[in-house]
Design a protein around this motif. Structure first.
Motif, PDB file in Angstrom:
ATOM      1  N   VAL A  83       0.960  -1.211  -0.050  1.00 23.27           N
ATOM      2  CA  VAL A  83       0.135  -0.075   0.130  1.00 23.27           C
ATOM      3  C   VAL A  83       0.797   1.149   0.092  1.00 23.27           C
ATOM      4  CG1 VAL A  83      -1.718   1.385   1.338  1.00 23.27           C
ATOM      5  CG2 VAL A  83      -2.109  -1.280   1.045  1.00 23.27           C
ATOM      6  N   ALA A  84       1.957   1.167   0.787  1.00 21.68           N
ATOM      7  CA  ALA A  84       2.924   2.620   1.030  1.00 21.68           C
ATOM      8  C   ALA A  84       3.510   2.632  -0.441  1.00 21.68           C
ATOM      9  CB  ALA A  84       3.822   2.026   1.916  1.00 21.68           C
ATOM     10  N   THR A  85       3.749   1.593  -0.940  1.00 23.35           N
ATOM     11  CA  THR A  85       4.375   1.629  -2.367  1.00 23.35           C
ATOM     12  C   THR A  85       3.417   2.171  -3.420  1.00 23.35           C
ATOM     13  OG1 THR A  85       6.076  -0.070  -2.109  1.00 23.35           O
ATOM     14  CG2 THR A  85       5.557   0.520  -4.389  1.00 23.35           C
ATOM     15  N   ASP A  86       2.261   1.677  -3.432  1.00 29.69           N
ATOM     16  CA  ASP A  86       1.299   2.169  -4.374  1.00 29.69           C
ATOM     17  C   ASP A  86       0.622   3.543  -4.147  1.00 29.69           C
ATOM     18  OD1 ASP A  86       1.421   0.014  -5.809  1.00 29.69           O
ATOM     19  OD2 ASP A  86      -0.143  -0.939  -5.271  1.00 29.69           O
ATOM     20  N   LEU A  87       0.735   4.042  -2.964  1.00 25.66           N
ATOM     21  CA  LEU A  87       0.261   5.390  -2.333  1.00 25.66           C
ATOM     22  C   LEU A  87       1.251   6.578  -2.393  1.00 25.66           C
ATOM     23  CD1 LEU A  87      -2.271   4.796   0.289  1.00 25.66           C
ATOM     24  CD2 LEU A  87      -2.919   5.292  -2.189  1.00 25.66           C
ATOM     25  N   GLY A  88       2.507   6.087  -2.508  1.00 31.13           N
ATOM     26  CA  GLY A  88       3.530   6.886  -2.520  1.00 31.13           C
ATOM     27  C   GLY A  88       4.023   7.262  -1.033  1.00 31.13           C
ATOM     28  N   GLU A  89       3.229   6.858   0.007  1.00 33.55           N
ATOM     29  CA  GLU A  89       3.736   7.211   1.367  1.00 33.55           C
ATOM     30  C   GLU A  89       3.487   6.045   2.400  1.00 33.55           C
ATOM     31  OE1 GLU A  89       0.734  10.110   3.255  1.00 33.55           O
ATOM     32  OE2 GLU A  89      -0.462   9.922   1.378  1.00 33.55           O
ATOM     33  N   PRO A  90       4.097   6.060   3.541  1.00 32.42           N
ATOM     34  CA  PRO A  90       3.663   4.906   4.587  1.00 32.42           C
ATOM     35  C   PRO A  90       2.338   5.191   5.181  1.00 32.42           C
ATOM     36  CG  PRO A  90       5.497   6.508   5.349  1.00 32.42           C
ATOM     37  CD  PRO A  90       5.103   6.737   3.884  1.00 32.42           C
ATOM     38  N   LEU A  91       1.987   4.180   5.682  1.00 32.32           N
ATOM     39  CA  LEU A  91       0.650   4.185   6.460  1.00 32.32           C
ATOM     40  C   LEU A  91       1.122   4.779   7.986  1.00 32.32           C
ATOM     41  CD1 LEU A  91      -1.074   0.839   6.055  1.00 32.32           C
ATOM     42  CD2 LEU A  91      -1.595   3.097   4.682  1.00 32.32           C
ATOM     43  N   ARG A  92       0.396   5.686   8.235  1.00 31.10           N
ATOM     44  CA  ARG A  92       0.486   6.240   9.904  1.00 31.10           C
ATOM     45  C   ARG A  92       0.228   5.544  10.761  1.00 31.10           C
ATOM     46  NH1 ARG A  92      -1.504   9.901   6.375  1.00 31.10           N
ATOM     47  NH2 ARG A  92      -3.647   9.647   7.112  1.00 31.10           N
ATOM     48  N   SER A  93      -0.782   4.488  10.548  1.00 30.61           N
ATOM     49  CA  SER A  93      -1.230   3.370  11.542  1.00 30.61           C
ATOM     50  C   SER A  93      -2.066   2.567  10.893  1.00 30.61           C
ATOM     51  CB  SER A  93      -1.790   4.165  12.957  1.00 30.61           C
ATOM     52  OG  SER A  93      -3.110   4.736  12.445  1.00 30.61           O
ATOM     53  N   LEU A  94      -2.352   1.784  11.743  1.00 24.58           N
ATOM     54  CA  LEU A  94      -3.434   0.505  11.049  1.00 24.58           C
ATOM     55  C   LEU A  94      -4.480   0.543  11.999  1.00 24.58           C
ATOM     56  CD1 LEU A  94      -3.863  -1.616   8.809  1.00 24.58           C
ATOM     57  CD2 LEU A  94      -2.663  -3.152  10.497  1.00 24.58           C
ATOM     58  N   ARG A  95      -5.975   0.550  11.618  1.00 19.06           N
ATOM     59  CA  ARG A  95      -6.872   0.294  12.276  1.00 19.06           C
ATOM     60  C   ARG A  95      -7.360  -1.396  12.154  1.00 19.06           C
ATOM     61  NH1 ARG A  95     -10.389   5.999  11.591  1.00 19.06           N
ATOM     62  NH2 ARG A  95      -8.936   7.319  12.873  1.00 19.06           N
TER      63      ARG A  95
END
Length: 501
Positions: A389-401
């Protein structure tokens, strides 16, 4: 005969009354009666276990599916002891069956999303994979509905209609012949950009002449049912994981949730346009409200709670409730690595033909080591999805719900935070899928409401912070990735199949 479909116009003030939200899942059906002011005021559940067989068979009697919906819904209503203004129905997504639209009678068993018998058909259609992915956002895999639908047509029956299970359930409840845009997006027959059936995809699968359900919004009046007493409108329909996405307020691009159920499913919002990445994630419809489509990226772990069930069947533990007590009896996995690909590997590998592996066993290996290795195996796969997801969106996830039954395991959740190196926020509200479809049912009653007004404010019951550093997390993930690489190296992809007749 199925009930006759009725038109419906919401009554003034009906959106303030309770709704019945039903989540028809892989092994059971859960139902909630939800009041906008008092929250959940009634609950019900009913078992709906599939049966497993050789050759990748996973099936269930459609009568069991329908019976579980009726039993769970009626139990929730009895518990609440109050009438409801509307019904919402969430479904498994990729489970399919053939049935007679004239009578509603099933013509086959329901082929569950885990079923792998369409593998050879997918191999045969491999030359079309890139085109199908561009059209529909989905890779060619038996997990999705269209290969199963085509397999039914080739192997079982040419009669009636062949659809996802939601269309049959909705027809039995209301007489309507529809599916929602999010569920249609799980078939590999929906044009992702237009959110309409794709004639080209239908032709590739040999389904061009099929009677197709209408594609409707995820919130809106579909018809009415008398199955739960009186004449009640069905105003919310959606696939289960997207319902959980909504319930956890993951409505902005860059946020994500993971549901730990039979499998584990990570979804991330991408907004009003689909994102076709390069990492192996699925691009699909999140929901469609008022004709406006929202999209998400989706990754899957095929076996989570089902892998825990496998350990239980072997007698290693007595059930999921023992994960923490047994796993906490040892400080680590003792060098054991478990790749729980018991139904193959999904995103980002898409190798449903692989089998799981356990390595590093010794005479000193105990039940606790196996439990810890399983938790690491599940969590490591979720990390692969989050990284994609981070690669496709160009930014890492901040957290995971997160939500789902396995989030009760502090061991699994801490392992997830450690390997992810991000906070893991556990939903304070159980049954997120039912809550999400309940929110849609309210939106369908009152189109003036917004998603923000019907979804509970996000308040996690617990937040797990990483307890190890990035270097240790990378080392542990490296061991898991090496085990996956070994599986991939020793199991070449299936050879192209000859055309079946």
């Amino acid at each position: 005969m199925p009930p006759v479909q009725h038109s419906f116009q919401p009554r003034t003030g009906s959106a303030d009354r309770p709704v019945l939200a039903i989540d028809q899942g892989t092994s059971s059906t859960k139902a909630l009666v939800i009041c906008p002011e008092r929250g959940v005021i009634g609950t019900g559940s009913a078992p709906a276990p599939p049966r497993y067989g050789s050759g990748g068979l996973v099936e269930i009697d459609p009568a069991v599916l329908l019976g579980s919906v009726l039993d769970a819904g009626r139990a929730a209503l009895a518990d609440a002891a109050e009438p409801v203004a509307a019904v919402g129905l969430a479904n498994q997504g990729e489970t399919v069956l053939a049935w007679d639209p004239a009578t509603g009678a099933p013509l086959t068993d329901a082929i569950v999303w885990q079923d792998r018998r369409a593998e050879s058909l997918c191999t045969e259609l491999a030359p079309h994979e890139q085109r199908l992915r561009q059209l529909t956002g989905l890779p060619l895999d038996p997990y999705f509905a269209a290969p199963k639908m085509a397999w039914i047509r080739r192997r079982l029956t040419r009669e009636g209609a062949v659809t996802t299970s939601d269309s049959w359930l909705i027809h039995r409840l209301t007489g309507a012949f529809v599916t929602d845009a999010a569920t249609a997006g799980r078939t590999q027959l929906l044009d992702l950009d237009r959110a309409e059936w794709s004639p080209e995809a239908l032709e590739i699968f040999g389904l061009s002449d099929e009677p197709l359900p209408g594609v409707v919004d995820t919130a809106g009046a579909v018809g009415t049912t008398t199955a739960f007493g009186g004449e009640i409108p069905l105003t919310g329909v959606i696939v289960d994981q997207q319902a959980a996405l909504l319930a956890q307020s993951v409505t902005e691009p860059g946020s994500a949730k993971c549901t730990y159920g039979t499998g584990a499913f990570l979804l991330a919002q991408t907004g009003d346009r689909p994102r076709r990445g390069t990492t192996g994630l699925v691009s699909c419809v999140a929901w469609r409200l008022g004709g406006h489509t929202s999209y998400c990226l989706d990754g899957q772990v095929y076996t989570a709670a089902s892998a825990v069930g496998w350990l239980t069947d072997l007698g290693v533990i007595s059930g999921a409730a023992e994960l923490d007590t047994v796993g906490s009896s040892v400080p680590d996995s003792g060098g054991v690595t478990f790749v729980p690909a018991l139904a193959g590997l999904a995103a980002p590998w898409w190798r449903g033909d692989l089998r799981g592996s356990i390595s590093g066993l010794g005479l000193d290996t105990g039940a606790g080591h196996l439990v810890r290795a399983l938790c690491e195996g599940i969590a490591a796969q979720v990390v692969e999805l989050a990284d994609a997801v981070a690669t496709d969106l160009g930014e890492p996830l901040r957290s995971l719900r997160v939500d789902g039954g396995l989030t009760r395991s502090a061991l699994l959740m801490q392992t997830q935070a450690d390997l992810l190196q991000r906070p893991v926020e556990v939903s304070a509200l159980p049954d997120a899928t039912a809550l999400g479809v309940g929110a849609l049912a309210r939106l369908g009653l009152d189109p003036e409401l917004t998603a923000g007004q019907v979804v509970p404010e996000w308040q996690p019951s617990a937040v797990y912070e990483p307890r190890i550093g990035p270097a240790e997390a990378a080392d542990r993930l490296g061991v898991f990735r090496a085990a996956v690489a070994t599986l991939l190296d020793r199991t070449p992809p299936p050879a192209p199949a000859t055309t079946e007749h």
